[in-house]
Design a protein around this motif. Structure first.
Motif, PDB file in Angstrom:
ATOM      1  N   ALA A   4      10.205 -29.593 -43.050  1.00 59.16           N
ATOM      2  CA  ALA A   4      11.299 -29.957 -42.953  1.00 59.16           C
ATOM      3  C   ALA A   4      12.088 -31.448 -43.000  1.00 59.16           C
ATOM      4  O   ALA A   4      12.664 -32.067 -43.615  1.00 59.16           O
ATOM      5  CB  ALA A   4      11.841 -29.404 -40.984  1.00 59.16           C
ATOM      6  N   GLN A   8      11.897 -32.216 -46.516  1.00 54.32           N
ATOM      7  CA  GLN A   8      13.782 -31.593 -47.016  1.00 54.32           C
ATOM      8  C   GLN A   8      14.765 -32.497 -46.684  1.00 54.32           C
ATOM      9  O   GLN A   8      15.463 -32.744 -47.309  1.00 54.32           O
ATOM     10  CB  GLN A   8      14.004 -30.403 -46.527  1.00 54.32           C
ATOM     11  N   ASP A  48      15.168 -24.028 -48.241  1.00 49.88           N
ATOM     12  CA  ASP A  48      15.579 -23.867 -46.360  1.00 49.88           C
ATOM     13  C   ASP A  48      14.780 -22.701 -46.142  1.00 49.88           C
ATOM     14  O   ASP A  48      14.596 -21.768 -44.845  1.00 49.88           O
ATOM     15  CB  ASP A  48      16.828 -23.693 -45.944  1.00 49.88           C
ATOM     16  N   ASP A  66      12.804 -20.856 -43.286  1.00 47.27           N
ATOM     17  CA  ASP A  66      13.616 -19.759 -42.744  1.00 47.27           C
ATOM     18  C   ASP A  66      12.049 -19.047 -42.453  1.00 47.27           C
ATOM     19  O   ASP A  66      12.345 -18.201 -41.556  1.00 47.27           O
ATOM     20  CB  ASP A  66      14.467 -19.339 -43.384  1.00 47.27           C
ATOM     21  N   GLU A 120      13.493 -24.622 -37.233  1.00 49.98           N
ATOM     22  CA  GLU A 120      13.963 -24.826 -38.170  1.00 49.98           C
ATOM     23  C   GLU A 120      15.470 -24.829 -38.382  1.00 49.98           C
ATOM     24  O   GLU A 120      15.980 -25.147 -38.842  1.00 49.98           O
ATOM     25  CB  GLU A 120      13.988 -23.024 -37.604  1.00 49.98           C
ATOM     26  N   GLY A 158      15.767 -28.119 -40.592  1.00 51.85           N
ATOM     27  CA  GLY A 158      15.617 -27.518 -41.447  1.00 51.85           C
ATOM     28  C   GLY A 158      17.098 -27.486 -42.124  1.00 51.85           C
ATOM     29  O   GLY A 158      17.662 -27.922 -43.587  1.00 51.85           O
ATOM     30  N   ASP A 159      17.673 -26.638 -41.462  1.00 50.77           N
ATOM     31  CA  ASP A 159      18.655 -26.345 -41.199  1.00 50.77           C
ATOM     32  C   ASP A 159      19.934 -27.397 -42.011  1.00 50.77           C
ATOM     33  O   ASP A 159      20.951 -27.541 -43.067  1.00 50.77           O
ATOM     34  CB  ASP A 159      20.186 -24.967 -40.643  1.00 50.77           C
ATOM     35  N   ALA A 169      19.724 -29.296 -44.939  1.00 47.69           N
ATOM     36  CA  ALA A 169      19.666 -28.799 -46.100  1.00 47.69           C
ATOM     37  C   ALA A 169      21.323 -28.981 -46.537  1.00 47.69           C
ATOM     38  O   ALA A 169      21.802 -28.462 -46.967  1.00 47.69           O
ATOM     39  CB  ALA A 169      19.631 -26.723 -46.143  1.00 47.69           C
TER      40      ALA A 169
END
Lengths: 238, 238
Positions: free
Chosen positions: A30, A33, A56, A60, A98, A101-102, A105
């Protein structure tokens, strides 16, 4: 020689160690990212941005895997007290990662419609925000791996710096928008990107709270500055 | 006469029914929060806004309670297959509702710095967005209570209407900002409020996916419009 009971305990510890390792790796993904997202903002590289968005899914999928491991562990081993805390924290920390990460992205995604007219200094400050957030997430992951409550508490406190930098950038973006209407659309995207990064900091503090809870068995409660000052009643009352 | 085995099964069902009831009640509380938030935006009532912000703690506390119930259920009963799916979905749905509560509280919070100069028509459209979102959440909660996968799927599809309304409002707010710089600060808050409501719709679709999974034992996969069109590459390429 191990007795069967010791063998079960050891195996449970092994599973917990493996779970912690999985979560730390997911967290590192993450953070990477987030760093890639800022990199594509700076380079305005549409294809690279799309790659970050696509990656991403891997995060997930890892969260799903970790959740299933946790549920299996719960169902098979029926852990109690401290062990239960550990398993419970694992589930929550994976959910926070998670979300991180969202947000990463989403930063990458918004770099695509960001037109070249976006004020350069604001884009650079976004990079600074992301550096602070990435450093928070990395430090809190290490604190989780090492079950280091003090290091986690430090991250929890340091998030105030990110909040302050976010508020500064928010004000600056409003100024650019007022100066020139052509700035409005790109600055709106930068506002949302900055907000995403500020939220990543909030999730780092959530993880810090979970680390504290795992180590001490009680929630972390201490006075702390409000998260998003731009949403507070005093923001517009200068 | 019940055999002990039947007794255990029945008791497990009772616990699951109780858990479902708790989650539905938590969800209703979150919808009420959203409706109160929109009400205070329209009335510009600072004290009522603060009450909505404070009430969010009750939702957070309910989620903690539900999580603990779930973990206890897992630890004591070691459910398998369909039962495990139910318990797992309960945990995820409670987390989605907790997020819905957060977004509702954030809408209320941002109503405080919202100055009176905010364009009236935009504030009214925010109310319409909230109505769509509240209806999605209510319908998906009923679908969850009744384990009605088709009703859940309908919510999942209908979220496209909310996305479209959000994109329309987003464009309109940009226009107001370009017309008059005095609109920039209030419209920025309205943008974030609209985004919060759009995210509530996303969480309603998450819940819908969990209902589908509980009923059918496999994930809901179907083509569906992208969530936030304003973050897509085509948004600024008219």
């Amino acid at each position: 020689m191990n007795t069967p009971r010791e063998h079960i305990i050891k195996s449970y510890d092994d599973e917990l160690t493996r779970l912690t390792g999985e979560i730390v790796r997911m967290g590192e993904l993450a953070v990477t990212q987030l760093e890639s997202a800022i990199d594509v903002v700076e380079r305005r590289d549409e294809r690279a941005a799309q790659r970050v968005v696509d990656n991403d899914e891997a995060i997930d999928a890892l969260e799903q895997e970790i959740s299933h491991d946790v549920v299996r562990l719960l169902a098979l081993r029926a852990p109690i007290a401290g062990d239960l805390r550990n398993v419970f924290a694992a589930l929550r920390i994976a959910a926070d990662i998670e979300r991180i990460g969202d947000y990463a992205a989403n930063v990458a995604k918004r770099s695509i419609p960001l037109s070249m007219v976006a004020p350069i200094s604001a884009a650079a400050k976004l990079g600074y925000l992301a550096e602070l957030a990435a450093s928070e997430v990395r430090t809190v992951l290490t604190a989780y791996r090492d079950r280091d409550a003090e290091a986690a508490y430090q991250v929890w406190k340091d998030d105030a710096d990110l909040d302050e930098a976010y508020t500064g950038l928010f004000r600056e973006l409003l100024t650019y928008m007022m100066e020139d209407p052509r700035n409005i659309t790109p600055c709106t995207h930068l506002l949302f990107m900055a907000k995403n990064i500020e939220r990543i900091g909030d999730h780092a503090t959530n993880i810090a709270e979970n680390v504290w809870f795992v180590v001490h068995g009680e929630p972390l409660v201490a006075p702390r500055a409000k998260r998003d000052l731009t949403a507070s009643p005093d923001f517009d009352r200068k």
